[in-house]
Design a protein around this motif. Structure first.
Motif, PDB file in Angstrom:
ATOM      1  N   ALA A   8       0.836  -1.198   0.000  1.00 51.44           N
ATOM      2  CA  ALA A   8       0.000   0.000   0.000  1.00 51.44           C
ATOM      3  C   ALA A   8       0.871   1.248   0.000  1.00 51.44           C
ATOM      4  CB  ALA A   8      -0.924  -0.003   1.214  1.00 51.44           C
ATOM      5  N   ALA A   9       1.987   1.194   0.731  1.00 46.77           N
ATOM      6  CA  ALA A   9       2.878   2.356   0.841  1.00 46.77           C
ATOM      7  C   ALA A   9       3.568   2.686  -0.475  1.00 46.77           C
ATOM      8  CB  ALA A   9       3.918   2.123   1.934  1.00 46.77           C
ATOM      9  N   LYS A  10       3.588   1.748  -1.410  1.00 42.98           N
ATOM     10  CA  LYS A  10       4.207   2.004  -2.712  1.00 42.98           C
ATOM     11  C   LYS A  10       3.341   2.901  -3.597  1.00 42.98           C
ATOM     12  CE  LYS A  10       6.879  -2.306  -3.009  1.00 42.98           C
ATOM     13  NZ  LYS A  10       8.212  -1.796  -3.390  1.00 42.98           N
ATOM     14  N   LEU A  11       2.053   3.004  -3.288  1.00 36.23           N
ATOM     15  CA  LEU A  11       1.176   3.844  -4.094  1.00 36.23           C
ATOM     16  C   LEU A  11       1.563   5.315  -3.913  1.00 36.23           C
ATOM     17  CD1 LEU A  11      -2.225   2.062  -3.316  1.00 36.23           C
ATOM     18  CD2 LEU A  11      -0.834   1.869  -5.392  1.00 36.23           C
ATOM     19  N   PRO A  12       1.586   6.081  -4.970  1.00 32.19           N
ATOM     20  CA  PRO A  12       2.090   7.462  -4.877  1.00 32.19           C
ATOM     21  C   PRO A  12       1.292   8.362  -3.938  1.00 32.19           C
ATOM     22  CG  PRO A  12       1.076   7.054  -7.023  1.00 32.19           C
ATOM     23  CD  PRO A  12       1.207   5.722  -6.350  1.00 32.19           C
TER      24      PRO A  12
ATOM     25  N   VAL B 228       3.575   3.168  15.549  1.00 29.84           N
ATOM     26  CA  VAL B 228       3.874   1.742  15.626  1.00 29.84           C
ATOM     27  C   VAL B 228       2.631   0.976  15.206  1.00 29.84           C
ATOM     28  CG1 VAL B 228       4.485  -0.180  17.141  1.00 29.84           C
ATOM     29  CG2 VAL B 228       5.553   2.062  17.476  1.00 29.84           C
ATOM     30  N   VAL B 229       2.818   0.020  14.296  1.00 27.69           N
ATOM     31  CA  VAL B 229       1.728  -0.826  13.826  1.00 27.69           C
ATOM     32  C   VAL B 229       2.045  -2.266  14.212  1.00 27.69           C
ATOM     33  CG1 VAL B 229       0.628  -1.779  11.766  1.00 27.69           C
ATOM     34  CG2 VAL B 229       1.035   0.678  11.937  1.00 27.69           C
ATOM     35  N   LEU B 230       1.146  -2.897  14.954  1.00 23.14           N
ATOM     36  CA  LEU B 230       1.313  -4.294  15.341  1.00 23.14           C
ATOM     37  C   LEU B 230       0.679  -5.170  14.275  1.00 23.14           C
ATOM     38  CD1 LEU B 230       0.409  -4.039  19.141  1.00 23.14           C
ATOM     39  CD2 LEU B 230       2.624  -3.673  18.020  1.00 23.14           C
ATOM     40  N   ALA B 231       1.476  -6.093  13.745  1.00 26.03           N
ATOM     41  CA  ALA B 231       0.996  -6.967  12.673  1.00 26.03           C
ATOM     42  C   ALA B 231       1.357  -8.405  13.022  1.00 26.03           C
ATOM     43  CB  ALA B 231       1.600  -6.545  11.340  1.00 26.03           C
ATOM     44  N   GLY B 232       0.557  -8.991  13.903  1.00 25.49           N
ATOM     45  CA  GLY B 232       0.869 -10.343  14.348  1.00 25.49           C
ATOM     46  C   GLY B 232       2.055 -10.369  15.289  1.00 25.49           C
ATOM     47  N   TYR B 233       2.162  -9.371  16.142  1.00 25.62           N
ATOM     48  CA  TYR B 233       3.230  -9.328  17.149  1.00 25.62           C
ATOM     49  C   TYR B 233       2.726 -10.066  18.376  1.00 25.62           C
ATOM     50  CZ  TYR B 233       7.118  -7.421  19.877  1.00 25.62           C
ATOM     51  OH  TYR B 233       8.256  -7.270  20.645  1.00 25.62           O
TER      52      TYR B 233
ATOM     53  N   VAL C 175      -9.684  -2.643  13.665  1.00 26.77           N
ATOM     54  CA  VAL C 175      -8.456  -1.888  13.907  1.00 26.77           C
ATOM     55  C   VAL C 175      -8.716  -0.963  15.091  1.00 26.77           C
ATOM     56  CG1 VAL C 175      -6.777  -0.253  12.987  1.00 26.77           C
ATOM     57  CG2 VAL C 175      -7.799  -1.980  11.484  1.00 26.77           C
ATOM     58  N   HIS C 176      -7.808  -1.008  16.065  1.00 32.30           N
ATOM     59  CA  HIS C 176      -8.015  -0.200  17.274  1.00 32.30           C
ATOM     60  C   HIS C 176      -6.696   0.370  17.761  1.00 32.30           C
ATOM     61  CE1 HIS C 176      -6.338  -3.230  20.155  1.00 32.30           C
ATOM     62  NE2 HIS C 176      -6.705  -4.074  19.216  1.00 32.30           N
ATOM     63  N   LEU C 177      -6.792   1.421  18.543  1.00 38.62           N
ATOM     64  CA  LEU C 177      -5.617   1.954  19.218  1.00 38.62           C
ATOM     65  C   LEU C 177      -5.239   1.023  20.361  1.00 38.62           C
ATOM     66  CD1 LEU C 177      -6.485   5.762  19.424  1.00 38.62           C
ATOM     67  CD2 LEU C 177      -5.005   4.609  17.768  1.00 38.62           C
ATOM     68  N   VAL C 178      -3.961   0.943  20.638  1.00 41.32           N
ATOM     69  CA  VAL C 178      -3.479   0.036  21.684  1.00 41.32           C
ATOM     70  C   VAL C 178      -3.448   0.767  23.019  1.00 41.32           C
ATOM     71  CG1 VAL C 178      -1.559  -1.395  22.462  1.00 41.32           C
ATOM     72  CG2 VAL C 178      -2.120  -1.264  20.019  1.00 41.32           C
ATOM     73  N   THR C 179      -4.048   0.126  24.021  1.00 42.74           N
ATOM     74  CA  THR C 179      -4.036   0.612  25.394  1.00 42.74           C
ATOM     75  C   THR C 179      -3.533  -0.526  26.284  1.00 42.74           C
ATOM     76  OG1 THR C 179      -6.346  -0.059  25.693  1.00 42.74           O
ATOM     77  CG2 THR C 179      -5.945   2.225  25.004  1.00 42.74           C
ATOM     78  N   PRO C 180      -3.225  -0.239  27.556  1.00 44.14           N
ATOM     79  CA  PRO C 180      -2.690  -1.304  28.411  1.00 44.14           C
ATOM     80  C   PRO C 180      -3.581  -2.537  28.522  1.00 44.14           C
ATOM     81  CG  PRO C 180      -2.271   0.823  29.405  1.00 44.14           C
ATOM     82  CD  PRO C 180      -3.144   1.080  28.221  1.00 44.14           C
ATOM     83  N   GLU C 181      -4.894  -2.355  28.458  1.00 43.26           N
ATOM     84  CA  GLU C 181      -5.770  -3.517  28.543  1.00 43.26           C
ATOM     85  C   GLU C 181      -5.873  -4.187  27.179  1.00 43.26           C
ATOM     86  OE1 GLU C 181     -10.295  -4.770  29.967  1.00 43.26           O
ATOM     87  OE2 GLU C 181      -9.475  -2.805  30.493  1.00 43.26           O
ATOM     88  N   LEU C 182      -5.720  -5.501  27.149  1.00 44.95           N
ATOM     89  CA  LEU C 182      -5.645  -6.258  25.898  1.00 44.95           C
ATOM     90  C   LEU C 182      -6.896  -6.073  25.052  1.00 44.95           C
ATOM     91  CD1 LEU C 182      -3.943  -8.362  24.303  1.00 44.95           C
ATOM     92  CD2 LEU C 182      -5.281 -10.137  25.464  1.00 44.95           C
TER      93      LEU C 182
ATOM     94  N   PRO D 166      -4.419  -1.081   6.009  1.00 41.81           N
ATOM     95  CA  PRO D 166      -3.737   0.064   5.376  1.00 41.81           C
ATOM     96  C   PRO D 166      -4.634   1.287   5.216  1.00 41.81           C
ATOM     97  CG  PRO D 166      -3.286  -1.964   4.174  1.00 41.81           C
ATOM     98  CD  PRO D 166      -4.385  -2.278   5.143  1.00 41.81           C
ATOM     99  N   SER D 167      -5.907   1.068   4.870  1.00 40.90           N
ATOM    100  CA  SER D 167      -6.800   2.214   4.659  1.00 40.90           C
ATOM    101  C   SER D 167      -7.077   2.939   5.970  1.00 40.90           C
ATOM    102  CB  SER D 167      -8.104   1.770   4.007  1.00 40.90           C
ATOM    103  OG  SER D 167      -8.826   0.883   4.839  1.00 40.90           O
TER     104      SER D 167
END
Length: 321
Positions: free
Chosen positions: A24-28, A86-91, A139-146, A181-182
């Motif tokens: 996705a980042a390759k798109l101009p 920071v993006v978590l992708a299967g971390y 897709v969500h923002l990361v907070t201390p609670e899982l 990505p969107s």
């Protein structure tokens, strides 16, 4: 186009969502670029893909380290890369509270369920066992609670009568590759979105005592005091009176302070048409780097100038203690 947001991706395995981000980042017209792919597993397949695409990588095993110690190592690598998000992708690591706090509002995750349903693992089978008609991803923002941060976007995926966990997972993964990505693109450009900016100003203005919103010549405005005798202390100007920027208009203590602010940062402040002669100042909000604590302070200072004396008197007394 404005400078692209710099993204670090954390993964532990093959990194299919990472790959979706990379391409996705390759798109101009994509508003972000991937500057780092990092992992807690030195043999994670996703690292090879990132290297093939000429993206910097970093890996450090968590074995033998406390959670906090490993997170410090990962944080330092992210900072060195220049990443802003920071993006978590299967971390597959639960992050320490300290790490999460450092990246508050700047770290995203994707979860394979329609949150708040089915936090944690085994989401596909749990949705099937519950008899749900649809599953999906969030897709969500990361907070201390899982899996509990604010939800930014979701996609529903139909559950078919003959689905098992694997078949459902394969279709949800396709949805993830579209959604992540969107959603990231929209999130990193939110500070240039007029509706988002208005929401931020509105929240802060209405948090002040006895305030209410009333439009003025088509522009949102905020007043303190009664509905009939209240006085304006702020306006939001968007392409208003011929001015191209989105800006907050607030009162200063006078023309001297107005001039001093503009001299200090002419890219941030300017004299608004029709209001400048009265000592008002315009603060640009569409630069993508707004200091919202500063905006809160300027709103409060402007509010205090026109608030009823009974309110300011109470504040003055409280300030003595």
């Amino acid at each position: 186009m404005a400078d692209k947001a710099k993204i670090a991706i954390l993964l532990s395995g093959r990194g299919s969502n990472m790959a979706a981000m990379v391409y996705a980042a390759k798109l101009p017209d994509c508003p972000f670029e991937i500057v780092l792919v990092a992992s807690n597993d030195l043999k994670a397949p996703g690292l090879k893909l990132a290297e093939a695409e000429s993206i910097a990588t970093f890996a450090h095993s968590h074995k033998g380290l406390t959670r906090e110690a490993h997170d410090i190592i990962m944080h330092d690598a992210i900072v060195r890369s220049g990443a802003e998000y920071v993006v978590l992708a299967g971390y597959m690591r639960i992050l320490s509270d300290g790490f999460v706090r450092k990246w508050a509002d700047h770290m995203l995750n994707i979860h394979p369920s329609l949150l708040p349903k089915y936090k944690g693992l085994d989401t596909y089978q749990r949705a099937i066992d519950a008899g749900d008609d649809v599953a999906g991803c969030s897709v969500h923002l990361v907070t201390p609670e899982l899996d509990d941060g604010p939800i930014l976007a979701q996609t529903e995926v139909a559950i078919l009568p003959d689905d098992d966990a694997d078949s459902l997972a394969s279709r949800i993964l396709i949805a993830e590759h579209q959604l992540y990505p969107s959603t990231l693109a929209k999130y990193v450009t939110r500070e240039a979105d007029p509706d988002w900016i208005l929401g931020q100003v509105r929240q802060r203005a209405l948090a002040l005592a006895e305030t209410h919103e009333r439009p003025s010549f088509g522009a949102p405005g905020w007043r303190v005091g009664s509905k009939t005798t209240g006085k304006y202390f702020a306006y939001l100007a968007q392409s208003h009176h011929g001015e191209a920027s989105i800006a907050l208009l607030v009162k200063t203590t006078g023309l001297d302070e107005q001039a001093a602010l503009i001299d200090a940062d002419p890219d941030l402040y300017y004299i608004p048409k029709f209001y400048g002669k009265s000592g008002w100042i315009a603060i640009r909000l569409d630069t993508g780097r707004t200091d919202w604590d500063h905006i809160s302070d300027r709103l409060y200072a402007s509010w205090r100038q026109v608030a009823p004396k009974r309110l300011t008197k109470m504040i003055a007394i409280a300030d003595q203690f």
